[in-house]
Motif scaffolding. Structure first.
Motif, PDB file in Angstrom:
ATOM      1  N   ILE A 113       0.949  -1.092   0.021  1.00 47.70           N
ATOM      2  CA  ILE A 113       0.004  -0.108  -0.083  1.00 47.70           C
ATOM      3  C   ILE A 113       0.915   0.533  -0.411  1.00 47.70           C
ATOM      4  O   ILE A 113       0.569   2.423  -0.273  1.00 47.70           O
ATOM      5  CB  ILE A 113      -0.728   0.233   0.982  1.00 47.70           C
TER       6      ILE A 113
ATOM      7  N   VAL B 214      -6.762   1.490   4.833  1.00 52.73           N
ATOM      8  CA  VAL B 214      -7.923   0.405   3.903  1.00 52.73           C
ATOM      9  C   VAL B 214      -9.151   0.818   4.667  1.00 52.73           C
ATOM     10  O   VAL B 214      -9.418   1.026   6.045  1.00 52.73           O
ATOM     11  CB  VAL B 214      -7.758  -1.074   4.079  1.00 52.73           C
TER      12      VAL B 214
ATOM     13  N   VAL C 185      -8.269  -0.387  -0.894  1.00 55.15           N
ATOM     14  CA  VAL C 185      -7.478   0.310  -0.874  1.00 55.15           C
ATOM     15  C   VAL C 185      -8.242   2.070  -0.511  1.00 55.15           C
ATOM     16  O   VAL C 185      -8.646   2.720  -1.477  1.00 55.15           O
ATOM     17  CB  VAL C 185      -6.243   1.006  -1.185  1.00 55.15           C
TER      18      VAL C 185
END
Length: 244
Positions: A41, A81, A91
């Motif tokens: 991420i 998230v 995300v």
């Protein structure tokens, strides 16, 4: 050399690279999965707004659903998230409010740190910073943005560690998490990596001069460049940013 481009979001639009292997991360299986997903991420391997498909993650990492579910819960608690009932896990998009808050907190911590370090820094500590800068210079010449990004973070961690406060770097990292992810959007921008290197060199020069005021000014200028670049980007790419 770094390739000039009119598109600073190349990292976002590129095909997804594989998740980093669990053997690269410490701790329990659940912690390894959490760190692998968090890395994906923060590096924009998973793009803002992208759905996280748990069965695919389980297959790619070779784990059951339980550690993935635990990792997702931790990431949701950190705001990385969004879990939407009946829709899935996504995300989180960038939030300029969170970025501004994180940048404000990080600036407060880092300015206080460099002001103190400017009066206490040792020659051995300066050697570590100079070595880091030399590697940064080589990475700029090689066009290695990802490598430069890592050395950038290490330099800031060194400066914070020189205060002698053991929890300061962790606290700074916690406040910086949303900013850190957003930084990936602007480093590929034309000239930004070279400009960042120049800002780092000015910060180290101020510490070499043992000038607290100059160290604060150089660090403040450097940290505020991020918002300068991100503000127009939020307008240009609303698909990446949370609205409201």
């Amino acid at each position: 050399m770094l390739q000039a481009t009119d598109q600073p979001l190349q990292a976002v639009s590129a095909p997804r690279r594989p998740l980093r292997g669990l053997d690269l991360f410490p701790g329990s299986l659940a912690n390894k999965v959490y760190l692998s997903l968090k890395d994906a991420i923060l590096t924009l391997t998973f793009r803002p707004g992208e759905i996280l498909r748990k069965p695919e993650i389980c297959s790619e990492l070779g784990v059951s659903r339980s550690p993935v579910a635990e990792a997702v819960a931790r990431l949701a608690a950190e705001g990385l998230v969004d879990v939407v009932p009946q829709a899935g896990t996504f995300v989180a998009r960038f939030s300029m409010d969170e970025i501004r808050e994180g940048a404000f907190l990080r600036e407060a911590l880092e300015l206080a740190a460099v002001e103190q370090v400017a009066t206490t820094i040792t020659e051995d500590q300066l050697v570590l910073l100079r070595r880091n800068l030399r590697v940064q210079e080589a990475l700029v010449q090689d066009g290695d943005t990802e490598g430069f990004y890592e050395l950038d973070g290490q330099m800031h961690e060194l400066m914070l560690s020189f205060t002698g406060f053991r929890r300061l770097a962790l606290l700074a990292e916690t406040t910086w998490v949303h900013v850190n992810r957003a930084r990936r959007l602007i480093l590929p921008a034309p000239g930004r990596v070279a400009a960042t290197l120049a800002e780092h060199q000015a910060m180290v020069a101020a510490l070499e001069a043992r000038d607290p005021a100059l160290a604060r000014a150089a660090t403040r200028y450097h940290l505020r460049q991020l918002i300068t670049f991100l503000e127009p980007l939020a307008d240009a790419r609303p698909d990446l940013f949370r609205q409201g």
